[in-house]
Design a protein around this motif. Structure first.
Motif, PDB file in Angstrom:
ATOM      1  N   SER A  74      11.733  12.943  39.054  1.00 19.50           N
ATOM      2  CA  SER A  74      11.491  11.611  39.855  1.00 19.50           C
ATOM      3  C   SER A  74       9.463  12.297  40.081  1.00 19.50           C
ATOM      4  CB  SER A  74      12.311  11.942  41.604  1.00 19.50           C
ATOM      5  OG  SER A  74      13.631  11.762  41.072  1.00 19.50           O
ATOM      6  N   MET A  75       9.400  13.274  40.566  1.00 21.25           N
ATOM      7  CA  MET A  75       7.461  13.248  40.958  1.00 21.25           C
ATOM      8  C   MET A  75       6.609  12.739  40.074  1.00 21.25           C
ATOM      9  SD  MET A  75       8.069  17.430  42.786  1.00 21.25           S
ATOM     10  CE  MET A  75       9.285  18.285  44.029  1.00 21.25           C
ATOM     11  N   ALA A  76       7.560  13.333  38.863  1.00 21.26           N
ATOM     12  CA  ALA A  76       6.680  12.912  37.600  1.00 21.26           C
ATOM     13  C   ALA A  76       6.778  11.445  37.472  1.00 21.26           C
ATOM     14  CB  ALA A  76       7.364  13.825  36.641  1.00 21.26           C
ATOM     15  N   GLU A  77       8.092  10.407  38.188  1.00 19.38           N
ATOM     16  CA  GLU A  77       7.522   9.419  37.984  1.00 19.38           C
ATOM     17  C   GLU A  77       6.721   8.344  38.916  1.00 19.38           C
ATOM     18  OE1 GLU A  77       8.439   4.971  36.465  1.00 19.38           O
ATOM     19  OE2 GLU A  77       8.930   7.136  35.641  1.00 19.38           O
ATOM     20  N   ARG A  78       6.624   9.184  40.214  1.00 20.46           N
ATOM     21  CA  ARG A  78       6.264   9.318  41.264  1.00 20.46           C
ATOM     22  C   ARG A  78       4.549   9.116  40.716  1.00 20.46           C
ATOM     23  NH1 ARG A  78       8.453   9.341  46.477  1.00 20.46           N
ATOM     24  NH2 ARG A  78      10.083   9.028  46.705  1.00 20.46           N
ATOM     25  N   PHE A  79       4.007   9.727  39.972  1.00 19.30           N
ATOM     26  CA  PHE A  79       2.835  10.507  39.286  1.00 19.30           C
ATOM     27  C   PHE A  79       2.116   9.231  38.231  1.00 19.30           C
ATOM     28  CE2 PHE A  79       0.000  12.620  36.756  1.00 19.30           C
ATOM     29  CZ  PHE A  79      -1.398  12.675  37.822  1.00 19.30           C
ATOM     30  N   ARG A  80       2.824   8.583  37.916  1.00 20.03           N
ATOM     31  CA  ARG A  80       2.504   8.018  36.784  1.00 20.03           C
ATOM     32  C   ARG A  80       2.788   7.012  37.670  1.00 20.03           C
ATOM     33  NH1 ARG A  80       7.184  10.387  33.977  1.00 20.03           N
ATOM     34  NH2 ARG A  80       6.604  11.903  32.480  1.00 20.03           N
ATOM     35  N   GLN A  81       3.486   6.448  38.332  1.00 18.31           N
ATOM     36  CA  GLN A  81       3.185   4.890  39.458  1.00 18.31           C
ATOM     37  C   GLN A  81       1.877   4.884  40.348  1.00 18.31           C
ATOM     38  OE1 GLN A  81       7.017   4.304  40.655  1.00 18.31           O
ATOM     39  NE2 GLN A  81       7.719   3.699  38.306  1.00 18.31           N
ATOM     40  N   ARG A  82       1.476   5.785  40.204  1.00 20.31           N
ATOM     41  CA  ARG A  82       0.602   5.675  41.237  1.00 20.31           C
ATOM     42  C   ARG A  82      -0.252   4.849  41.205  1.00 20.31           C
ATOM     43  NH1 ARG A  82      -1.337   9.214  37.457  1.00 20.31           N
ATOM     44  NH2 ARG A  82      -3.429   9.781  37.208  1.00 20.31           N
ATOM     45  N   PRO A  83      -0.806   4.581  42.230  1.00 19.29           N
ATOM     46  CA  PRO A  83      -2.703   3.453  42.226  1.00 19.29           C
ATOM     47  C   PRO A  83      -3.396   4.352  41.363  1.00 19.29           C
ATOM     48  CG  PRO A  83      -1.824   4.116  44.401  1.00 19.29           C
ATOM     49  CD  PRO A  83      -0.949   5.031  43.558  1.00 19.29           C
ATOM     50  N   ARG A 133      11.947  25.908  34.710  1.00 31.20           N
ATOM     51  CA  ARG A 133      11.143  26.649  34.401  1.00 31.20           C
ATOM     52  C   ARG A 133      10.120  25.801  33.524  1.00 31.20           C
ATOM     53  NH1 ARG A 133       8.910  32.923  32.546  1.00 31.20           N
ATOM     54  NH2 ARG A 133       6.518  32.199  32.054  1.00 31.20           N
ATOM     55  N   PRO A 134      10.774  25.512  32.324  1.00 33.05           N
ATOM     56  CA  PRO A 134       9.491  24.980  30.991  1.00 33.05           C
ATOM     57  C   PRO A 134       9.798  23.429  32.287  1.00 33.05           C
ATOM     58  CG  PRO A 134      12.636  24.619  30.303  1.00 33.05           C
ATOM     59  CD  PRO A 134      11.925  26.263  31.359  1.00 33.05           C
ATOM     60  N   HIS A 135      10.911  22.891  32.605  1.00 32.45           N
ATOM     61  CA  HIS A 135      10.867  21.531  33.223  1.00 32.45           C
ATOM     62  C   HIS A 135       9.376  21.291  34.234  1.00 32.45           C
ATOM     63  CE1 HIS A 135      12.985  17.688  32.827  1.00 32.45           C
ATOM     64  NE2 HIS A 135      12.644  17.764  34.101  1.00 32.45           N
ATOM     65  N   SER A 136       9.925  22.169  35.373  1.00 29.34           N
ATOM     66  CA  SER A 136       8.983  22.163  35.606  1.00 29.34           C
ATOM     67  C   SER A 136       6.832  22.896  35.633  1.00 29.34           C
ATOM     68  CB  SER A 136       8.682  23.482  37.266  1.00 29.34           C
ATOM     69  OG  SER A 136       8.012  23.763  37.834  1.00 29.34           O
ATOM     70  N   GLY A 137       6.980  23.289  34.321  1.00 33.73           N
ATOM     71  CA  GLY A 137       5.482  23.458  33.751  1.00 33.73           C
ATOM     72  C   GLY A 137       5.167  22.429  33.099  1.00 33.73           C
ATOM     73  N   ALA A 138       6.051  21.222  32.995  1.00 26.57           N
ATOM     74  CA  ALA A 138       5.797  19.651  32.304  1.00 26.57           C
ATOM     75  C   ALA A 138       4.991  18.988  33.081  1.00 26.57           C
ATOM     76  CB  ALA A 138       7.222  18.847  31.390  1.00 26.57           C
ATOM     77  N   LEU A 139       5.383  19.518  33.997  1.00 24.99           N
ATOM     78  CA  LEU A 139       4.490  18.967  35.247  1.00 24.99           C
ATOM     79  C   LEU A 139       3.818  18.394  35.561  1.00 24.99           C
ATOM     80  CD1 LEU A 139       6.212  16.901  37.655  1.00 24.99           C
ATOM     81  CD2 LEU A 139       6.189  18.420  39.322  1.00 24.99           C
ATOM     82  N   TRP A 140       3.135  19.370  35.427  1.00 24.79           N
ATOM     83  CA  TRP A 140       2.100  20.762  35.984  1.00 24.79           C
ATOM     84  C   TRP A 140       0.736  19.892  34.452  1.00 24.79           C
ATOM     85  CZ3 TRP A 140       1.353  20.567  40.660  1.00 24.79           C
ATOM     86  CH2 TRP A 140       1.991  20.540  41.467  1.00 24.79           C
ATOM     87  N   SER A 141       1.655  20.367  33.285  1.00 27.33           N
ATOM     88  CA  SER A 141       0.677  19.266  32.401  1.00 27.33           C
ATOM     89  C   SER A 141       0.718  18.189  32.551  1.00 27.33           C
ATOM     90  CB  SER A 141       1.974  19.906  30.654  1.00 27.33           C
ATOM     91  OG  SER A 141       1.674  21.446  30.655  1.00 27.33           O
ATOM     92  N   LEU A 142       1.604  17.733  32.951  1.00 35.29           N
ATOM     93  CA  LEU A 142       0.876  16.507  32.825  1.00 35.29           C
ATOM     94  C   LEU A 142       0.027  15.749  33.813  1.00 35.29           C
ATOM     95  CD1 LEU A 142       1.955  12.443  32.677  1.00 35.29           C
ATOM     96  CD2 LEU A 142       3.862  13.532  34.960  1.00 35.29           C
ATOM     97  N   ALA A 143      -0.044  16.937  34.955  1.00 38.28           N
ATOM     98  CA  ALA A 143      -1.317  16.567  36.223  1.00 38.28           C
ATOM     99  C   ALA A 143      -2.135  16.813  35.715  1.00 38.28           C
ATOM    100  CB  ALA A 143      -0.677  17.333  37.222  1.00 38.28           C
ATOM    101  N   LEU A 144      -2.756  17.716  34.445  1.00 36.76           N
ATOM    102  CA  LEU A 144      -3.996  18.875  33.985  1.00 36.76           C
ATOM    103  C   LEU A 144      -4.105  16.915  32.411  1.00 36.76           C
ATOM    104  CD1 LEU A 144      -2.360  21.772  33.156  1.00 36.76           C
ATOM    105  CD2 LEU A 144      -4.363  21.627  34.629  1.00 36.76           C
ATOM    106  N   GLY A 145      -3.512  16.508  32.404  1.00 33.76           N
ATOM    107  CA  GLY A 145      -3.775  15.242  31.628  1.00 33.76           C
ATOM    108  C   GLY A 145      -4.292  16.411  30.378  1.00 33.76           C
ATOM    109  N   ASP A 146      -5.633  15.636  29.958  1.00 30.42           N
ATOM    110  CA  ASP A 146      -6.702  16.447  28.785  1.00 30.42           C
ATOM    111  C   ASP A 146      -7.471  17.293  29.607  1.00 30.42           C
ATOM    112  OD1 ASP A 146      -8.161  14.812  30.490  1.00 30.42           O
ATOM    113  OD2 ASP A 146      -8.908  13.110  29.378  1.00 30.42           O
TER     114      ASP A 146
END
Length: 226
Positions: A74-83, A133-146
């Protein structure tokens, strides 16, 4: 074409049943955040057979793990849908991490007692390790982007370790919050400060200035003499 992309009916039914069980578990947690519900009570709340939660999850701890994973999703989905970001600086890795921190802590605070029960259950010893732990790591990988805005010299190291370190930082803040050592209003700022200190070692020069300003705004931070 869309029909071809849909999962098979059996898989859709499996996902629907799992969703019913997890929704029912959340309702029971809203009634009693101690998570002291039985699997029989869970099956009754979900309106499924007694064996169904066991068949889909195996045990109650696995259900709590699945609730935690769903919370991260849900955190990841909200991040993707942010303005859209307001200006190019917000689309650096540092800006994205700070935005994700606000989204993640905000979601936890929407149902604080349920969130504490779900995340707190991860501290229980298990015979088999979970996958949070890997699921959470993937969340922050999404945030870090490129990894834009990070210094070129340390970017390879950042790509290897930074997402995992941010996951540890976030989990540490949440653990202190669950223990009552951080109040609700302190959770977001605590993560923002800790993440800023962590990111400081990877940031390029313009972003270092931004991070130092963020750290200086932290409650209790000393202000430079004028």
């Amino acid at each position: 074409m869309d029909e071809l992309k849909r999962p098979p009916l059996r898989e859709r039914n499996r996902q629907a049943a799992r969703g019913l069980i997890l929704d029912a578990a959340e309702r029971l947690l809203r009634e009693d955040a101690s998570a002291d519900f039985s699997m029989r009570a869970l099956a009754a709340e979900a309106d499924v057979g007694f064996a169904t939660p066991f068949n889909h999850f195996g045990n109650k701890n696995a259900i709590m793990q699945a609730l935690s994973a769903r919370l991260i999703d849900s955190m990841a989905e909200r991040f993707r849908q942010r303005p859209p970001a307001a200006g190019p600086k917000a689309e650096t890795a540092i800006g994205r991490v700070l935005v994700m921190g606000g989204i993640a802590t905000g979601l936890l605070l929407e149902q604080p007692e349920v969130s504490k029960a779900v995340v707190g259950s991860l501290g229980v010893a298990n015979q088999a390790p979970g996958a949070i732990r890997p699921h959470s790591g993937a969340l922050w990988s999404l945030a870090l982007g490129d990894h834009a805005g990070l210094a070129a010299a340390v970017r390879p190291a950042a790509e290897r370790v930074l997402a995992g370190l941010l996951a540890f930082q976030f989990r540490g803040c949440v653990s202190f919050w669950i223990a009552g050592e951080l109040q609700d209003a302190e959770l977001g700022p605590a993560f923002a400060t800790g993440a800023s200190v962590l990111l400081l070692g990877f940031a390029d020069r313009p972003q270092r200035t931004r991070l130092l300003e963020q750290i200086a705004r932290a409650p209790g931070a000393s202000r430079p003499a004028t």
